[in-house]
Design an enzyme around this catalytic site. Structure first.
Site, short mmCIF file in Angstrom:
data_model
loop_
_atom_site.label_atom_id
_atom_site.label_comp_id
_atom_site.label_asym_id
_atom_site.label_seq_id
_atom_site.Cartn_x
_atom_site.Cartn_y
_atom_site.Cartn_z
N GLY A 171 19.49 35.58 43.98
CA GLY A 171 18.28 35.83 44.76
C GLY A 171 17.77 34.63 45.52
N TYR A 177 26.19 41.16 52.36
CA TYR A 177 25.64 42.51 52.50
C TYR A 177 25.83 43.06 53.91
CZ TYR A 177 23.74 40.90 48.12
OH TYR A 177 23.62 40.37 46.88
N ARG A 213 21.82 45.98 57.68
CA ARG A 213 20.60 45.29 57.21
C ARG A 213 19.39 45.45 58.14
NH1 ARG A 213 20.01 40.46 56.13
NH2 ARG A 213 19.16 40.61 54.04
N CYS A 228 25.14 57.37 67.03
CA CYS A 228 24.23 58.33 67.64
C CYS A 228 23.05 58.51 66.71
CB CYS A 228 24.93 59.65 67.89
SG CYS A 228 26.23 59.43 69.09
N GLU A 229 22.17 57.52 66.74
CA GLU A 229 21.01 57.50 65.87
C GLU A 229 20.06 56.45 66.44
OE1 GLU A 229 21.59 58.20 61.91
OE2 GLU A 229 19.94 56.96 61.22
N PRO A 262 24.42 33.65 42.25
CA PRO A 262 24.10 33.88 43.67
C PRO A 262 25.11 34.76 44.37
CG PRO A 262 24.79 31.59 43.26
CD PRO A 262 24.98 32.33 41.99
N GLY A 263 24.61 35.54 45.31
CA GLY A 263 25.48 36.29 46.22
C GLY A 263 25.25 35.74 47.63
C1 LIG Z 1 22.72 41.46 43.81
C2 LIG Z 1 22.69 40.69 42.56
C3 LIG Z 1 22.77 39.29 42.57
C4 LIG Z 1 22.83 38.49 43.83
O1 LIG Z 1 21.69 38.55 44.62
P1 LIG Z 1 21.56 37.61 45.89
O2 LIG Z 1 20.21 37.87 46.41
O3 LIG Z 1 22.62 38.02 46.85
O4 LIG Z 1 21.75 36.21 45.44
C5 LIG Z 1 22.82 38.65 41.36
N1 LIG Z 1 22.76 39.33 40.19
C6 LIG Z 1 22.65 40.66 40.15
C7 LIG Z 1 22.59 41.35 38.84
C8 LIG Z 1 22.61 41.39 41.32
O5 LIG Z 1 22.49 42.71 41.27
#
Ligand SMILES: *Cc1c(COP(=O)(O)O)cnc(C)c1O
Length: 417
Positions: free
Chosen positions: A218, A371, A300, A333-334, A260-261
């Site tokens: 996050g 994402y 997004r 088409c939206e 992190p993602g």
């Molecule tokens: C999506 C997710 C993340 C990563 O979130 P980011 O905002 O991309 O860093 C980490 N842990 C869990 C369990 C998630 O579902």
């Protein structure tokens, strides 16, 4: 925007066509090193939340650098295994129990129970085993409500007030809860993140066998020039004394995990598309550049009113330098397929100052590593899934996912004749 360079854009369009996802391996590796340097008192594991960008080539690079994997479904866990990630480096944190949880765990995949029901199910399959629990610490934070996954309005994790029920299930199945997890949302405020981490330590104090604490992901990431990314050194540094105090009070030196993602992949990716048409709605209206991408690659803006840098790269050097107020529209088409919504408001329209486009110009959408490919309205209007290309540190263009064919789109349809 320096990535991809103008020369690369022309080559990418010529070799792979559009729309196209492009990833910068160097940027990916730099972000991974920054995450691996997260300050910690008693050891650190970084898990890549693979739902952000699940391509096997990306998983291999991050796994090769020592990152572990957070899988958000049984399918993601399988995908990580197929990419060559060691089973014991994969942990499943899923809203839905994988169909073959037993098989996955027997192969060595770790499990994080996200509800009392899931904990029960795990206990029935693996009495006496170790397990992790995901806790909702009572507070969340996200860049908007759709990505906030903590607090009373969120279904994620076991409510922090239900520790007695956790204990009852644990005792019945003789489980050992040695790991605890929280993840409160995506892209929220760093101060809230730290506050939640402290609340989480408070919960860990009441689960006496916990020795690993996963604080989720996050971390806020800056995509637009006026945004600032979370400072991991600052966030992590602020928590060291909390972990030390915890060790002093409870005699447990907690190993820290972060997950992190976005932070790892968001800025390492871009989408290259083409302007296919330019239309306007008169002197009181707008000018629109229509592009051969949109919610099929890039959902997004449509979901969150997300803001990404967008640049227009002319076909030739002598294109117009004149800047105009421009809305960028996707090819679906939206009417909601708009790449320039109002910030945080998918239904609003906010034109950008951009060079007057001509069909055939390239459009580059920045900050599109997280994402985007993983979270798109794939195959809507029967547009095929776009290809993905990785730019290696040597500057080579490596195709890491082919463009889907029409045959692949319809492959599973059954026709009576
Ligand atoms: C999506 C997710 C993340 C990563 O979130 P980011 O905002 O991309 O860093 C980490 N842990 C869990 C369990 C998630 O579902």
């Amino acid at each position: 925007m320096s990535f991809p360079s103008h020369a690369q854009i022309q080559t990418l369009r010529a070799e792979f066509g559009t729309p196209l996802y492009v990833y910068d391996q160097q940027a990916l590796e730099a972000a991974a090193q920054e995450a691996l340097a997260f300050p910690n008192a008693y050891g650190l594991t970084v898990r890549y939340a693979m739902k952000a960008l699940p391509n096997a080539a990306i998983l291999r690079i991050l796994s090769g650098l020592g990152l572990h994997i957070d899988a958000s479904s049984g399918f993601e866990a399988e995908r990580a295994l197929l990419a060559g990630v060691p089973a014991e480096h994969i942990q499943i944190t899923s809203q839905e129990l994988p169909q073959d949880l037993k098989g996955l765990v027997e192969r060595g995949v770790l499990f994080n129970a996200c509800s009392l029901e899931q904990l029960e199910a795990y206990g029935r399959l693996f009495p006496g085993h170790e397990v992790s629990v995901r806790i909702n610490p009572g507070l969340g934070s996200g860049h908007n409500n759709r990505t906030n996954v903590g607090g009373p309005a969120s279904s994620f994790g076991i409510w922090h007030g239900h520790l007695d029920q956790i204990e009852a299930i644990r005792a019945r199945a003789d489980l050992r809860i040695t790991r605890m997890h929280t993840h409160i949302g995506s892209g929220g405020d760093p101060e809230t993140w730290k506050h939640c981490a402290r609340l989480t330590l408070g919960v860990a104090a009441r689960l006496p066998e916990v020795t690993r604490l996963n604080l989720g992901g996050g971390f806020k990431i800056a995509r637009m020039p006026d945004e600032t990314s979370a400072d991991l050194a600052d966030i992590g540094g602020a928590l060291i004394s909390d972990f030390q105090n915890f060790a002093g009070e409870h005699g447990r030196e907690l190993h820290l995990e972060i997950e992190p993602g976005s932070f790892l992949v968001a800025r390492a990716g871009a989408i290259v598309a083409n302007v296919v048409d330019v239309v306007d709605t008169g002197s009181e209206g707008y000018t629109f550049a229509k592009v051969d991408s949109g919610m099929t690659e890039f959902l997004r803006p449509n979901l969150y009113g997300a803001q990404h840098p967008i640049s227009i790269v002319p076909v030739d050097g002598n294109a117009s330098q004149e800047e105009i107020d421009l809305l960028v529209a996707g090819h679906c088409c939206e009417s909601g397929d708009i790449l320039t919504p109002a910030p945080g408001d998918p239904e609003g329209l906010v034109p950008r100052r951009l060079p007057r486009p001509t069909p055939g110009d390239a459009v580059v959408i920045g900050g599109a590593g997280a994402y985007c490919s993983g979270l798109a309205a794939s195959n809507y209007n029967s547009f095929p899934q776009a290809a993905e290309v990785l730019i290696t540190p040597e500057g080579d263009l490596r195709l890491i996912r082919r463009r889907q064919t029409l045959d692949q789109i319809i492959a599973n349809e059954l026709i009576d004749d």
